[in-house]
Design an enzyme around this catalytic site. Structure first.
Site, PDB file in Angstrom:
ATOM      1  N   GLU A 124       0.823  -1.219   0.000  1.00 33.21           N
ATOM      2  CA  GLU A 124       0.000   0.000   0.000  1.00 33.21           C
ATOM      3  C   GLU A 124       0.858   1.270   0.000  1.00 33.21           C
ATOM      4  O   GLU A 124       0.543   2.251  -0.678  1.00 33.21           O
ATOM      5  CB  GLU A 124      -0.907  -0.010   1.245  1.00 33.21           C
ATOM      6  CG  GLU A 124      -1.846   1.165   1.357  1.00 33.21           C
ATOM      7  CD  GLU A 124      -2.803   1.253   0.168  1.00 33.21           C
ATOM      8  OE1 GLU A 124      -3.633   0.347   0.020  1.00 33.21           O
ATOM      9  OE2 GLU A 124      -2.708   2.222  -0.599  1.00 33.21           O
ATOM     10  N   GLY A 129       2.200   7.532  -0.781  1.00 31.70           N
ATOM     11  CA  GLY A 129       2.513   7.663   0.651  1.00 31.70           C
ATOM     12  C   GLY A 129       1.396   7.081   1.495  1.00 31.70           C
ATOM     13  O   GLY A 129       1.107   5.884   1.431  1.00 31.70           O
ATOM     14  N   GLU A 185      13.809  10.718  -2.147  1.00 35.17           N
ATOM     15  CA  GLU A 185      14.500   9.434  -2.162  1.00 35.17           C
ATOM     16  C   GLU A 185      15.968   9.649  -1.771  1.00 35.17           C
ATOM     17  O   GLU A 185      16.477  10.774  -1.836  1.00 35.17           O
ATOM     18  CB  GLU A 185      14.445   8.838  -3.572  1.00 35.17           C
ATOM     19  CG  GLU A 185      13.047   8.527  -4.055  1.00 35.17           C
ATOM     20  CD  GLU A 185      12.330   7.561  -3.149  1.00 35.17           C
ATOM     21  OE1 GLU A 185      12.788   6.421  -2.997  1.00 35.17           O
ATOM     22  OE2 GLU A 185      11.298   7.938  -2.568  1.00 35.17           O
ATOM     23  N   LYS A 200       5.506   4.398  -9.719  1.00 32.54           N
ATOM     24  CA  LYS A 200       4.185   4.388  -9.067  1.00 32.54           C
ATOM     25  C   LYS A 200       3.072   4.273 -10.107  1.00 32.54           C
ATOM     26  O   LYS A 200       2.098   3.549  -9.908  1.00 32.54           O
ATOM     27  CB  LYS A 200       4.020   5.659  -8.225  1.00 32.54           C
ATOM     28  CG  LYS A 200       4.931   5.671  -7.001  1.00 32.54           C
ATOM     29  CD  LYS A 200       4.983   7.042  -6.374  1.00 32.54           C
ATOM     30  CE  LYS A 200       5.776   7.070  -5.082  1.00 32.54           C
ATOM     31  NZ  LYS A 200       6.103   8.429  -4.634  1.00 32.54           N
TER      32      LYS A 200
HETATM   33  N1  HSE Z   1      10.264  10.358  -2.634  1.00 34.36           N
HETATM   34  C1  HSE Z   1       8.899   9.968  -2.631  1.00 34.36           C
HETATM   35  C2  HSE Z   1       8.048  11.187  -2.912  1.00 34.36           C
HETATM   36  C3  HSE Z   1       8.551   9.379  -1.289  1.00 34.36           C
HETATM   37  O1  HSE Z   1       8.573  12.302  -2.812  1.00 34.36           O
HETATM   38  O2  HSE Z   1       6.883  11.051  -3.247  1.00 34.36           O
HETATM   39  C4  HSE Z   1       7.180   8.768  -1.209  1.00 34.36           C
HETATM   40  O3  HSE Z   1       7.058   7.687  -2.088  1.00 34.36           O
END
Ligand code: HSE
Length: 404
Positions: A124, A129, A185, A200
């Protein structure tokens, strides 16, 4: 009591421990049993931290511990994470993860491995997030054909673009802020080059289509070329600029892309600011739905991880429905995609006539007045037509796609 392990005690892993500690009573009520973090795997030690006594450095301490039924993978990366997750699944432990890079690259294999060992593999937190999008796609939006995904799925770049647009903030300074807040990241080029959003989008598209969508086939551009001048034109047009992932799902192929896009301030996504994410879905029966919330950050992401832990504790056996199969979903030829484009052009407006003969009718933007250049907005035309025009006209300074 359910005993779990956490692999990787960084931003998200430490958040998982914190959520379980802060909301332990509530979670126990909802699970019908308490959840205890028995071991934390990390290369480092954490003297003075609440987990200092349970840190281990060898994956076998988790794999061979029969009391541990669920493992959270919050290490990140692909190679070692996939290896450790595979070992846990093979040992009959459910695995939950926030690691979109691993899920996008090896999710098909790991889902099969979980099925074979009658355990769960849940992710999930890998998209949006803390937004509950994957479980909703899997359990609520199951009566519909989902035809389109249009989403802001990277918190770091959304934070940066919001501050650049609203405050004229400097690119490097806002990237540093996003890093300091724990949104980015480990390698922030994953965020700013669009790869995180691409992975994603591939995960969401795989779930929606039921077939594996290879992220490597999705045309991806990041925000590194977005300038204050682009922002100035967008404001004059009443538009926002955001990094968007878009996927149109057909029976035999998808049309997918990740890129900065301009869209109207009236658009549903225009209020999605800072590190927030939103995923706008269009489906045949329900129509439009939007999922909105904190797209990055320690506790929101950990909340989603822990929700998967609870799911794995309450329903530990494999579910019959596949998430996606290993059959690959083709991604349509990007060059043939049609859309409108905004471009900045150096020189005087006489050049607009010449561009118009190549691109068709153009709207010439007379504001903002930036010395030595002007803006244009094209009608709908193919990506390859626009790319050829850019290649042949060095006067074109930059191009941003316009959302429908
Ligand atoms: N680096 C990712 C972002 C973290 O900024 O969305 C969450 O997946």
């Amino acid at each position: 009591m359910a005993k779990i392990a956490v692999m990787g005690y960084g931003t998200v892993g430490s958040g998982v421990v914190e959520v379980l500690r802060e909301n332990g009573d509530l979670i126990a009520e909802r699970c019908g049993q308490t959840i205890e973090v028995k071991k934390v795997l990390d290369l480092r030690d954490f003297p003075g931290d609440p987990v200092q006594e349970i840190v281990v450095h060898d994956i076998n301490e988790i794999v061979n511990d029969d009391e541990i039924s669920v493992v959270c993978e919050t290490m990140g990366g692909v190679g070692i994470a996939t290896k450790f997750v595979s070992m846990c699944l093979e040992a009959g432990k459910s695995v939950v993860t926030s690691n979109k890079a691993m899920v996008a690259a090896n999710g098909t294999k790991l889902l099969q491995l979980a099925q074979k060992n009658n355990v769960r593999f849940l992710f999930e937190a890998s998209v949006g997030g803390g937004i509950p999008i994957i479980r909703n796609l899997r359990t609520c939006l199951t009566a519909d054909h989902i035809q389109k995904i249009f989403g802001i799925v990277n918190g770091t770049t959304n934070y940066m673009l919001t501050k650049m647009y609203d405050e004229g903030a400097d690119y490097a300074a806002v990237l540093k802020e996003a890093q300091d807040k724990g949104f980015a990241e480990a390698d922030p080029s994953e965020d700013v080059e669009g790869w995180d959003a691409c992975r994603k989008l591939a995960i969401l598209s795989s779930i929606v289509s039921g077939k594996f969508v290879n992220f490597e086939n999705i045309h991806t551009e990041g925000i590194t070329k977005v300038t204050p001048e682009d922002m100035a034109y967008a404001k004059e047009m009443g538009c926002m600029i955001r990094l968007v992932g878009q996927s149109v799902i057909q029976e035999d192929q998808i049309h997918a892309m990740v890129a900065p896009m301009m869209f109207d301030q009236e658009h549903a996504l225009s209020g999605v600011n800072m590190e927030f994410n939103a995923i706008f879905l269009t489906s045949d029966m329900l129509g439009d739905t939007m999922f909105y919330g904190q797209g990055a950050g320690k506790l929101p992401t950990a909340s989603a991880v822990v929700s998967d832990v609870i799911e794995a504790v309450v329903s530990p056996g494999a579910v019959k429905r596949s998430v996606w199969t290993q059959e690959e979903m083709p991604v349509a030829d990007f060059g043939a995609e049609n859309r409108r484009f905004f471009a900045r052009v150096s020189g005087d407006e006489a050049l607009a006539d010449e561009l118009g003969t190549v691109l068709g009718s153009l709207k010439v933007l007379r504001a903002p007045r930036i010395a030595g250049e002007f803006g244009i907005v094209t009608g709908k035309l193919a990506e390859e037509t626009m790319a050829a025009c850019v290649a042949n006209h060095p006067e074109i300074i930059s191009v941003i796609r316009m959302a429908d």
